[in-house]
Design an enzyme around this catalytic site. Structure first.
Site, mmCIF file in Angstrom:
data_model
loop_
_atom_site.group_PDB
_atom_site.id
_atom_site.type_symbol
_atom_site.label_atom_id
_atom_site.label_comp_id
_atom_site.label_asym_id
_atom_site.label_seq_id
_atom_site.Cartn_x
_atom_site.Cartn_y
_atom_site.Cartn_z
ATOM 1 N N LYS A 68 0.786 -1.282 -0.068
ATOM 2 C CA LYS A 68 -0.143 0.099 -0.034
ATOM 3 C C LYS A 68 0.741 1.335 -0.085
ATOM 4 O O LYS A 68 1.500 1.638 0.891
ATOM 5 C CB LYS A 68 -0.806 -0.076 1.256
ATOM 6 C CG LYS A 68 -1.868 1.162 1.095
ATOM 7 C CD LYS A 68 -2.380 1.806 2.416
ATOM 8 C CE LYS A 68 -1.542 2.778 2.708
ATOM 9 N NZ LYS A 68 -1.613 4.127 1.990
ATOM 10 N N GLU A 97 9.934 0.999 10.729
ATOM 11 C CA GLU A 97 11.007 2.183 10.295
ATOM 12 C C GLU A 97 10.217 3.328 10.777
ATOM 13 O O GLU A 97 9.691 3.711 9.942
ATOM 14 C CB GLU A 97 11.696 2.080 9.130
ATOM 15 C CG GLU A 97 12.208 0.710 8.334
ATOM 16 C CD GLU A 97 13.590 0.563 9.077
ATOM 17 O OE1 GLU A 97 14.067 1.483 9.826
ATOM 18 O OE2 GLU A 97 14.215 -0.559 8.677
ATOM 19 N N CYS A 100 13.755 10.437 7.254
ATOM 20 C CA CYS A 100 13.853 10.019 8.668
ATOM 21 C C CYS A 100 15.303 10.033 8.967
ATOM 22 O O CYS A 100 15.353 10.048 10.161
ATOM 23 C CB CYS A 100 13.274 8.600 8.718
ATOM 24 S SG CYS A 100 13.501 7.407 7.192
ATOM 25 N N GLU A 134 10.520 15.662 15.409
ATOM 26 C CA GLU A 134 11.068 15.306 14.008
ATOM 27 C C GLU A 134 10.048 16.475 13.187
ATOM 28 O O GLU A 134 8.968 16.210 13.150
ATOM 29 C CB GLU A 134 10.580 13.981 13.486
ATOM 30 C CG GLU A 134 10.812 13.697 12.329
ATOM 31 C CD GLU A 134 10.595 12.294 11.803
ATOM 32 O OE1 GLU A 134 9.575 11.629 12.066
ATOM 33 O OE2 GLU A 134 11.632 11.773 11.031
HETATM 34 P P1 NDP Z 1 1.841 8.186 8.488
HETATM 35 O O1 NDP Z 1 2.780 7.276 9.418
HETATM 36 O O2 NDP Z 1 0.331 8.466 8.748
HETATM 37 O O3 NDP Z 1 1.780 7.266 7.016
HETATM 38 C C1 NDP Z 1 2.940 6.152 6.441
HETATM 39 C C2 NDP Z 1 2.129 5.108 5.963
HETATM 40 O O4 NDP Z 1 1.165 4.369 7.103
HETATM 41 C C3 NDP Z 1 1.117 5.899 4.619
HETATM 42 O O5 NDP Z 1 0.970 4.600 3.630
HETATM 43 C C4 NDP Z 1 -0.228 5.807 5.346
HETATM 44 O O6 NDP Z 1 -1.459 5.529 4.453
HETATM 45 C C5 NDP Z 1 -0.375 4.513 6.306
HETATM 46 N N1 NDP Z 1 -1.108 4.567 7.255
HETATM 47 C C6 NDP Z 1 -1.872 5.836 8.105
HETATM 48 N N2 NDP Z 1 -2.519 5.327 9.132
HETATM 49 C C7 NDP Z 1 -2.625 3.675 8.863
HETATM 50 C C8 NDP Z 1 -3.109 2.784 9.980
HETATM 51 N N3 NDP Z 1 -4.222 3.021 10.949
HETATM 52 N N4 NDP Z 1 -3.164 1.419 9.347
HETATM 53 C C9 NDP Z 1 -2.053 1.227 8.572
HETATM 54 N N5 NDP Z 1 -1.303 2.164 7.646
HETATM 55 C C10 NDP Z 1 -1.745 3.377 7.822
HETATM 56 O O7 NDP Z 1 2.750 9.147 8.075
HETATM 57 P P2 NDP Z 1 2.192 10.644 7.614
HETATM 58 O O8 NDP Z 1 2.247 10.735 6.214
HETATM 59 O O9 NDP Z 1 1.013 11.128 8.148
HETATM 60 O O10 NDP Z 1 3.451 11.554 8.215
HETATM 61 C C11 NDP Z 1 3.511 12.053 9.512
HETATM 62 C C12 NDP Z 1 4.643 12.374 10.074
HETATM 63 O O11 NDP Z 1 5.387 11.017 10.144
HETATM 64 C C13 NDP Z 1 5.794 12.957 9.150
HETATM 65 O O12 NDP Z 1 5.621 14.514 9.207
HETATM 66 C C14 NDP Z 1 7.203 12.544 9.915
HETATM 67 O O13 NDP Z 1 7.074 13.262 10.907
HETATM 68 C C15 NDP Z 1 6.551 10.987 9.967
HETATM 69 N N6 NDP Z 1 7.131 10.071 9.054
HETATM 70 C C16 NDP Z 1 8.257 9.497 9.033
HETATM 71 C C17 NDP Z 1 8.687 8.560 7.961
HETATM 72 C C18 NDP Z 1 9.827 7.736 8.009
HETATM 73 O O14 NDP Z 1 10.439 7.576 6.863
HETATM 74 N N7 NDP Z 1 10.337 7.456 9.178
HETATM 75 C C19 NDP Z 1 7.739 8.664 6.851
HETATM 76 C C20 NDP Z 1 6.681 9.301 6.678
HETATM 77 C C21 NDP Z 1 6.212 10.100 7.759
HETATM 78 P P3 NDP Z 1 -1.983 7.010 3.832
HETATM 79 O O15 NDP Z 1 -0.805 8.180 3.713
HETATM 80 O O16 NDP Z 1 -2.453 6.839 2.460
HETATM 81 O O17 NDP Z 1 -2.891 7.398 4.942
#
Ligand code: NDP
Length: 453
Positions: free
Chosen positions: A154, A229, A263, A356
């Protein structure tokens, strides 16, 4: 059925409308993956390796197309996006060698022969964030397929385009139907269903620590295998005995790469107090020299942020009274632009220092000595990455051992190399991706004793 319109973050223009996957479609895809796994696990090691190599070649042949899609859909500079497509090819190629090397052990025991097998776990659910849609997809996908698992991925709702295309390339390369599927949609629908569905035997999640915690709770219900991660707030530690010119010249790229949406961003620069003034003098032209602009133009080093909402979130860390030491440039007009921003001095409890930010904002803070530097680097719930700049080998080793983080580089800012393990300490994650042992994380060890009596 709902849908999402992908927006070009550099122009705010629509790129493509993508239909969301429903819960029923997710269930059907998981069942297809489970059926496909029954035969994929039995494809001979050399044939599985050959198919992965063909998949890698197919990605390579389409790398310019994939890079252009990422530039349009995610705002990544085309040079970076080309590297990212190359990373998918390289990671597939690296793990293409794994099926033929997935050996168990023969363990000496009395009364017979004892051997271990690495059995594939089954269907793997891969939940990918928006910041690096291609590399992060490949880090879970390639070792899972090599192990004999099938994958349902996904992508993030905002950035599904390259994942969808990579799944088409897999089919064109000859991977059987159902071995790798991509389901665009919402995390709360598709992602949640992957976590809840009993036929999904492992989740690989990259994203925020908050969602990671929810996923861990969901996986506990099925004792589902899990790799996480998560976020980071990594330190770039600069000692007075370092090559200060090189440390200052490279520091912007260690945090502003991908507009700070990384990250591994070294978003806290810690500098030995005696060289702070010199470091800041050298850092200013380096920050102002970062080429921020049209991601489709060759030579652009930093593009826009992913969305207007994310830009507002990043900007909230730089309120009107923030101590901005200096800033780089950013284009005017449409696009979710935010200039590289250096905050100093900053209090140890300021949100910009503790949270972050996931944007192009960095803090610079002085430290007194080695012990102080280690304590400051560790004063965070995260522990993903970091850099150490020093001319003293002993100090480099002492500090590397003292900093509680999964990936460190000395006198450089390298972080994710697919040959080496990648993952976080503390709240930055659980388990490791990449490196020579990644395939093991997609298998369970089976022990078989054969009596000789
Ligand atoms: P999220 O953790 O919300 O999203 C990451 C993935 O998880 C997306 O594919 C999202 O889907 C999915 N997801 C969201 N909710 C659920 C759930 N309940 N069950 C299963 N999958 C889920 O990150 P955000 O995009 O909201 O980013 C927010 C913050 O997170 C950033 O500002 C950053 O600080 C951190 N982040 C860190 C990352 C890293 O590489 N370590 C990567 C991304 C974010 P969808 O987006 O389609 O809702």
């Amino acid at each position: 059925m709902t849908s999402y319109t992908v927006i070009n973050p550099a122009t705010e223009q629509p790129v493509r409308q993508i239909e969301h996957t429903t819960v029923e479609q997710t269930d059907a895809a998981i069942e297809r993956a489970a059926r496909a796994e029954e035969s994929w696990r039995n494809v001979g090691p050399s044939d599985r390796g050959r198919l992965l190599r063909r998949f890698a070649e197919q990605v390579d042949a389409h790398s310019a197309e994939l890079a252009a899609l990422e530039t349009a859909g995610s705002g990544h500079p085309v040079g970076a996006a080309t590297w990212e497509a190359g990373q998918v090819r390289d990671v597939l190629m690296y793990y293409a060698a794994a099926p033929e090397r997935l050996t168990g052990k023969q363990i000496p025991v009395p009364g017979g022969l004892d051997v271990t097998f690495h059995e594939p776990l089954g269907v793997v659910g891969l939940i990918v964030p928006w910041n690096f849609p291609m590399p992060i997809l490949s880090w879970g996908l390639a070792p899972a397929l090599a192990a004999g698992c099938t994958v349902v991925a996904k992508p993030a709702e905002m950035t599904p385009l390259t994942a969808i295309r990579i799944a088409e390339l897999a089919l064109e390369a000859g991977l059987p139907e159902g071995v790798f599927q991509v389901l665009p949609g919402k995390g709360s629908v598709v992602g949640q269903r992957l976590v809840d569905h009993p036929l999904v035997r492992k989740i690989v999640f990259t994203g925020s620590t908050e969602v990671g915690q929810q996923i861990m709770t969901g996986c506990a219900r099925h004792i589902k295998r899990l790799t996480l991660e998560l976020g980071g707030k990594s330190a770039n530690i600069v000692f007075a005995d370092a090559d200060i010119e090189k440390a200052a010249a490279t520091a912007p790229y260690a945090v502003f790469d991908n507009a700070g949406q990384d990250c591994c961003a070294r978003s806290r620069i810690l500098v030995e107090a005696s060289v702070l003034d010199k470091f800041m003098e050298l850092l200013e032209p380096a920050v102002k020299g970062v080429q921020v602009g049209d991601p489709a133009a060759a030579g652009t080093e930093m593009g826009p942020l992913i969305s207007a909402a994310h830009r507002a979130h990043v900007a909230s860390y730089v309120p009107g009274d923030a101590q901005v030491a200096f800033r780089g440039t950013a284009p005017d007009g449409p696009g979710f632009w935010y200039p590289p921003t250096v905050l100093a001095p900053v209090a140890a409890d300021a949100p910009a220092y503790t949270d972050e930010i996931f944007g192009p904002v960095v803090t610079v803070t002085p430290f007194a000595d080695e012990a102080d530097a280690i304590a400051m680097a560790n004063d965070t719930p995260y522990g993903l990455s970091g850099s150490i700049w020093t001319g003293n080998v002993g100090r480099a080793i002492r500090v590397a051992r003292g900093v509680e983080t999964g990936n460190l580089s000395v006198n450089s800012h390298s972080s994710v190399r697919y040959w080496t393990p990648f993952g976080g300490f503390k709240q930055s994650g659980l388990g490791r991706e990449l490196g020579p042992d990644a395939v093991d994380a997609f298998t369970d060890v089976k022990n078989v004793f054969i009596s000789t009596d």
